[in-house]
Write a protein that holds these residues in place. Structure first.
Motif, PDB file in Angstrom:
ATOM      1  N   ALA A 158     -17.813  -8.149 -62.847  1.00  0.00           N
ATOM      2  CA  ALA A 158     -18.472  -7.658 -64.054  1.00  0.00           C
ATOM      3  C   ALA A 158     -19.704  -6.826 -63.756  1.00  0.00           C
ATOM      4  CB  ALA A 158     -18.855  -8.838 -64.948  1.00  0.00           C
ATOM      5  N   ASN A 159     -20.245  -6.978 -62.557  1.00  0.00           N
ATOM      6  CA  ASN A 159     -21.482  -6.293 -62.209  1.00  0.00           C
ATOM      7  C   ASN A 159     -21.209  -4.819 -61.906  1.00  0.00           C
ATOM      8  OD1 ASN A 159     -24.017  -5.598 -61.285  1.00  0.00           O
ATOM      9  ND2 ASN A 159     -24.227  -7.426 -60.005  1.00  0.00           N
ATOM     10  N   ILE A 160     -22.027  -3.941 -62.451  1.00  0.00           N
ATOM     11  CA  ILE A 160     -21.881  -2.516 -62.154  1.00  0.00           C
ATOM     12  C   ILE A 160     -22.278  -2.206 -60.720  1.00  0.00           C
ATOM     13  CG2 ILE A 160     -24.196  -1.947 -62.966  1.00  0.00           C
ATOM     14  CD1 ILE A 160     -21.060   0.244 -63.318  1.00  0.00           C
ATOM     15  N   GLY A 161     -23.160  -3.012 -60.131  1.00  0.00           N
ATOM     16  CA  GLY A 161     -23.624  -2.786 -58.768  1.00  0.00           C
ATOM     17  C   GLY A 161     -22.991  -3.754 -57.796  1.00  0.00           C
ATOM     18  N   ASN A 744     -25.428   3.561 -60.181  1.00  0.00           N
ATOM     19  CA  ASN A 744     -24.343   2.642 -59.846  1.00  0.00           C
ATOM     20  C   ASN A 744     -23.100   3.064 -60.617  1.00  0.00           C
ATOM     21  OD1 ASN A 744     -25.565   0.070 -58.306  1.00  0.00           O
ATOM     22  ND2 ASN A 744     -27.064   0.783 -59.822  1.00  0.00           N
ATOM     23  N   MET A 745     -21.959   3.054 -59.947  1.00  0.00           N
ATOM     24  CA  MET A 745     -20.724   3.493 -60.586  1.00  0.00           C
ATOM     25  C   MET A 745     -19.552   2.620 -60.134  1.00  0.00           C
ATOM     26  SD  MET A 745     -21.023   7.653 -60.161  1.00  0.00           S
ATOM     27  CE  MET A 745     -19.633   7.926 -61.263  1.00  0.00           C
ATOM     28  N   THR A 746     -18.564   2.465 -61.035  1.00  0.00           N
ATOM     29  CA  THR A 746     -17.298   1.853 -60.670  1.00  0.00           C
ATOM     30  C   THR A 746     -16.169   2.711 -61.229  1.00  0.00           C
ATOM     31  OG1 THR A 746     -17.156   0.462 -62.644  1.00  0.00           O
ATOM     32  CG2 THR A 746     -18.261  -0.470 -60.714  1.00  0.00           C
ATOM     33  N   ALA A 747     -15.073   2.754 -60.491  1.00  0.00           N
ATOM     34  CA  ALA A 747     -13.874   3.451 -60.949  1.00  0.00           C
ATOM     35  C   ALA A 747     -12.682   2.543 -60.686  1.00  0.00           C
ATOM     36  CB  ALA A 747     -13.711   4.778 -60.206  1.00  0.00           C
ATOM     37  N   GLU A 748     -11.885   2.285 -61.730  1.00  0.00           N
ATOM     38  CA  GLU A 748     -10.724   1.418 -61.588  1.00  0.00           C
ATOM     39  C   GLU A 748      -9.527   2.277 -61.193  1.00  0.00           C
ATOM     40  OE1 GLU A 748      -8.577  -2.303 -63.879  1.00  0.00           O
ATOM     41  OE2 GLU A 748     -10.113  -1.114 -64.909  1.00  0.00           O
ATOM     42  N   LEU A 749      -9.270   2.346 -59.873  1.00  0.00           N
ATOM     43  CA  LEU A 749      -8.228   3.213 -59.347  1.00  0.00           C
ATOM     44  C   LEU A 749      -6.840   2.733 -59.726  1.00  0.00           C
ATOM     45  CD1 LEU A 749      -9.673   3.794 -55.762  1.00  0.00           C
ATOM     46  CD2 LEU A 749     -10.083   5.126 -57.840  1.00  0.00           C
TER      47      LEU A 749
END
Length: 1016
Positions: A158-161, A744-749
């Motif tokens: 759940a954490n962005i970082g 901070n970034m997330t990408a769900e590949l």
């Protein structure tokens, strides 16, 4: 189009408000018509206060069936998802993920002890804290290690970082002696050990002072005077959740160069019903052979809108450590630079026995490359600790959208350490070389160094030292937190105080005998034996040869206080022209930190104040003596086949401290440092698609303004050559400010596969003790150490990228690469010379006039570069075959590579002190409804512990420790456990520059404990 919905908490409808406040988990819902899933979840969110997180790319937006009125929140959610191929899972008490149904069990259908209550005080605020990164509230888990691991994975996801967490079971139900030892199981976290006890925490191999520690969002004081926290004073039982945040957001308090350790204590609405936990255990140490008690309890209850919780833990620990130590390099300038025959004889012996011809005895560039043993000591430590900690929480929560919480944390940590030391000080001021029996000109030839391995000295200073250290630390922390969640606005605020008071009372009964001796390295340490010269003697069995020199005492009191206040405001957004912008957040924080230190020392030399009747007249044999095997519990000295007699510290304190004695504080040693910090920040949260890949991002900047006042007595040199302090106190003001950006970034590949990236600028402030006006003298080393009020922070520019694959049942595979460029590292540096300083012997006679070097902490020029790889594998093995159900592994590995620091004045390139290149942890476990077993091994590779005389790197050897925990649940409420710490009885050891020159060999034994825990 992919949507990640963070449905804000809204006030419940008037009809449902009363029921929701009393028990939102069982709140009756209004009817919800059949409609698209996102609209239905919005309606349910407004009624219950739940937040829902899901990816429409995975979940789609199917049409959900209608929900009749009067259902509980769980029942209504199950009805909405019926027939959609989706399931729900709680991330915490008020945040729920919607995901594809792979046959797992939704959280709400787990046993009550494992399911989080919907009445937790502060729901996660993902948009306000970087998509759920920062305010994850305590998740209560009782008795299930695999469940605690799954909850920790949920927090990480759940954490962005970049972050890792441990929760209640992993904190308090593992074989550990304090909070530091619990944290060593977090990926990238290692601990520093002292005499068998974990004391300080290193995140990603960096020194402990680079880690920011907070409890309930309030940075913690510990009385150390530095930025590092002494974790050994905190009992793990009163801690419920710890998150190690490795990539900060702008909302974080500066972030910490290594990372931030965020500790949470329990609150009453974390439980959905009355809760009572009791535990007790006894632990046996293999060397001291003592059994130590430990017990804890927690009680929590709610009544209407109010809730209360108290917890308490108390433990005693008696640990014996046997050690050889002090075998460090000493530069030959000690002898060659001496006047008279001492210097000329040393040069002649070097030429005769080692073929080393010294060109200039006063040239330290030449003489510092010839080294000998400083001291060999055989030591026994007996460390007795009495530790207690308590928390209290009073919470007002009239609805799921509003709460006010008062938290308190109190504790005390008292230690008494007896050290009995039989030592031979080769570098005696009366001595010089007699015969060199063996030398080494090859091992360190690349540095041009010659090591004298085996030497006879003319007048070694043999010492019998009975040392006593009594430390008392009292800490307290109080805070009030407010949380309000509106439909479009969210506000949280905190005001608090953290303080610690520490008193250190040290004494050293010193008896000395000067005689020829022979000192040499052995396979794992060193030894001193009588030399062939006349008047040599057996240093361990000649008490009549040792003359009383002094009973030395020091007293130090440190008061470390911090006040803080902060407010955070979030605006939820739904802009037609910028749909990717999800929220904006801004806030402010003000802190006021102060450290005061008083210090004094006094030598007792006779039966009354000012009397020196005992000096060089009273012998060791004139006091009642005890064999070491009797003076401390546990029997014979375990490192060598030795036994010797000394004066017990109990007798020394009663016999040598005359009536009315006290150690006076020296006014010139007083200092105070005040630090005021104002911080402002703003950040934004985004959610958008790049092609078919959903992306979330958090970007922000923090402005930090700092004002420092250092107050004390400035060291001076008087016209007669003596040193002292200014007659009146002086002060110096300093200030600095900076901008600290973060991204901070997330990408769900793919489903469950996250690409995570982060970049930021962080800082750590210098230790308050380093910026204070003070001067500390080391008379035997002819050195002054001053404070430096002009010190600036240490900064780091850092980035990280990683892949995380989340599988069913809490399984996780993760890998990341990170880099840190660290500027302004604080090091001790030679800054000047004070000439013609008078040095006196214990009896008041003049020892001699010497030039003293002055060292100060300074910001080093240049930068370190630290690169690292971190691997994590958490696998319930039942996912591979039904026969493996209940088995699992939890493993992590961190590998670091740093640019060479070059702190050695000899130009010897070394890694950053404290940085270990390889660390790893492996836990294998099995559990079922009644039985659980865990085996854990943690390993820390060798690292540079310090730089001896700022010249010779001193290494701590690699260390690995095996811990085991076995538990059996006798009834649903009663569990018995058997735990073992350091079962393989690992030795702590170190060396100077090469393993053939060992510096220490330390054994602290294993601990076996038997405990009982009751949950009601």
């Amino acid at each position: 189009m992919r949507r990640t919905l963070f449905l804000s908490i809204a006030l419940a409808l008037q009809v449902a408000a009363g029921a929701a406040a009393a028990d939102p988990a069982r709140a009756a819902t209004q009817a919800i018509a059949a409609q698209p899933l996102d609209s239905a979840l919005n309606a349910l969110s407004r009624q219950t206060g739940l937040q829902f997180v899901y990816s429409a790319q995975v979940a789609g937006n199917p049409r959900s069936p209608g929900v009749q009125a009067g259902l509980s929140a769980d029942a209504a959610l199950a009805r909405l998802l019926s027939g959609t191929g989706l399931r729900y899972r709680y991330l915490n008490a008020t945040t729920v993920t919607i995901e594809a149904d792979t046959g797992g069990t939704p959280t709400s259908s787990l046993p009550d002890a494992a399911a989080p209550s919907l009445t937790a005080a502060t729901p996660m605020a993902p948009t306000a804290e970087g998509m759920g990164a920062q305010n994850l509230e305590t998740i209560q888990v009782t008795g299930s290690y695999s469940r605690s691991l799954e909850q920790a994975v949920d927090l990480k996801r759940a954490n962005i970082g970049f972050s890792d967490s441990i929760v209640a079971t992993d904190v308090a139900d593992f074989p550990e002696q304090n909070l530091a030892e619990a944290l060593q199981r977090v990926p990238g976290v290692t601990i520093e050990r002292s005499k068998g006890l974990g004391t300080k925490v290193n995140v990603r191999g960096l020194p402990s002072e680079y880690t920011l520690v907070s409890i309930n969002d309030l940075a913690t004081a510990s009385g150390s005077g530095g930025r590092d926290v002494e974790f050994d004073m905190f009992a793990s039982e009163i801690i419920q959740q710890v998150t190690v945040q490795k990539s900060p957001t702008a909302a974080d308090e500066e972030g910490g160069i290594a990372g931030a350790v965020k500790i949470s204590t329990a609150r009453p609405f974390d439980y959905k019903e009355r809760k009572l936990v009791l535990s007790a255990e006894g632990a046996h140490n293999s060397i001291s052979e003592e059994v130590d008690p430990r017990f804890a309890f927690l009680a929590a209850d709610t009544w209407g809108d109010w809730g209360g919780l108290v917890s308490f833990s108390k433990a005693k620990r008696t640990n014996r450590t046997d050690s050889t130590s002090g075998i460090n390099f000493r530069p030959m300038s000690r002898f060659l630079g001496a006047s008279g025959t001492r210097g000329t004889q040393a040069a002649a012996v070097l030429a005769r026995d080692a073929g080393v011809n010294v060109q200039n005895r006063t040239n330290t560039d030449e003489t510092n490359l010839i080294v000998f043993q400083d001291k060999v000591g055989d030591r026994v430590y007996l460390n007795e600790q009495d530790k207690w900690g308590a928390t209290a929480s009073l919470q007002y929560q009239p609805s799921s959208t509003f709460s006010v919480t008062f938290d308190a944390m109190l504790g005390g940590y008292d230690t008494t350490e007896d050290e009995y030391d039989a030592a031979a000080y080769s570098a005696s001021s009366r001595s010089t070389l007699d015969t060199i029996h063996d030398y080494d000109a090859t091992t360190l030839a690349e540095y041009g160094m010659v090591v004298l391995r085996d030497v006879s000295y003319t007048a070694t200073q043999h010492e019998m030292l009975s040392k006593e250290r009594i430390n008392k630390t009292d800490y307290s922390q109080y805070s009030v937190a407010l949380d309000w969640k509106g439909e479009d606005w969210q506000v949280d605020a905190m005001a608090g105080f953290s303080g610690a008071e520490k008193t250190s009372d040290f004494s050293n009964l010193k008896h000395v005998a000067y005689a020829p001796s022979r000192t040499r390295w052995t396979g794992r340490s060193g030894e001193t034996v009588p030399s062939a010269a006349s008047n040599g003697f057996d240093m361990y069995n000649s008490p009549d040869k040792y003359l009383f020199e002094a009973y030395e005492t020091t007293l130090e009191k440190v008061k470390d206080d911090k006040y803080a206040a902060q407010v955070n405001v979030t605006r939820m957004l739904d802009l037609a022209f910028l749909p990717a912008l999800h929220s904006v957040k801004f806030g402010a924080r003000y802190t006021d930190k102060s450290k005061q230190r008083q210090y004094g020392e006094l030598k007792i030399t006779g039966p009354a104040a000012g009397d020196s009747a005992w000096v060089n007249k009273r012998t060791l044999a004139d006091s009642p003596l005890q064999w070491i095997s009797d003076i401390v519990p546990g029997g014979d000295y375990s490192i060598k086949d030795l036994d010797w007699q000394q004066v017990s510290n109990d007798y020394a304190r009663s016999a040598f401290r005359y009536p009315g004695f006290h150690t006076p504080f020296d006014a010139g040693q007083y200092y105070q440092v005040d630090e005021k910090v104002t911080s402002l920040y703003a950040m934004t949260d985004f959610a958008f698609d790049i092609g078919s890949v959903p992306v979330t991002a958090n970007a922000g900047v923090r402005y930090v303004d700092t004002a420092v006042t250092s107050f004390g007595y400035h060291p001076i040199q008087r016209p007669d050559g003596s040193t002292g302090y200014t007659d009146t106190p002086v002060s110096k003001d300093g200030s600095y400010d900076d901008l600290l950006p973060s991204l901070n970034m997330t990408a769900e590949l793919a489903h469950g596969l996250l690409l995570r990236a982060a970049a930021s600028k962080t800082m750590m402030r210098p230790a308050l003790t380093d910026i204070a006006y003070k001067r500390t003298a080391s008379w035997s080393s002819f050195r002054f150490t001053d404070g430096n009020p002009d010190l600036k922070p240490t900064y780091a520019k850092q980035w990280e990228v990683g892949l995380e694959q989340y599988l069913d049942n809490g399984a996780l595979l993760a890998a990341s690469y990170f880099r840190k460029n660290i500027d302004g590292v604080v090091i001790n540096s030679f800054t000047g010379i004070v000439p013609d300083v008078a040095v006196y012997n214990a009896n008041g006679s003049l020892n001699g006039i010497y030039d003293f070097d002055v060292y100060q902490p300074v910001n080093a020029k240049g930068a370190y570069q630290v690169d690292g790889v971190e691997l994590v594998a958490q696998l319930p093995l039942g996912m591979f075959h039904p026969l493996l159900d209940g088995f699992g592994i939890n493993a992590n590995y961190t590998m670091l590579d740093s640019s060479l620091a070059g702190e050695s004045s000899l130009g010897i390139r070394t890694p950053m002190p404290g940085l270990s290149e390889k660390t790893w942890n492996l836990t294998a476990y099995y559990e079922n409804s009644r039985f659980d077993a865990r085996v854990s091994y943690n390993h820390k590779d060798e690292y540079v512990e310090s730089i001896g005389y700022d010249m010779y790197p001193i290494w701590r050897d690699a260390y690995g420790q095996l811990d085991v925990s076995i538990g059996y649940r006798i009834t649903d409420n009663l569990k018995v456990s058997l735990k073992g710490i350091n079962l393989t009885n690992e030795i702590t050891s170190g060396y100077t520059m090469d393993p053939s020159f060992p510096t220490m060999y330390e054994a602290s034994g294993r601990r076996i404990s038997l405990g009982l825990r009751a949950d009601f």
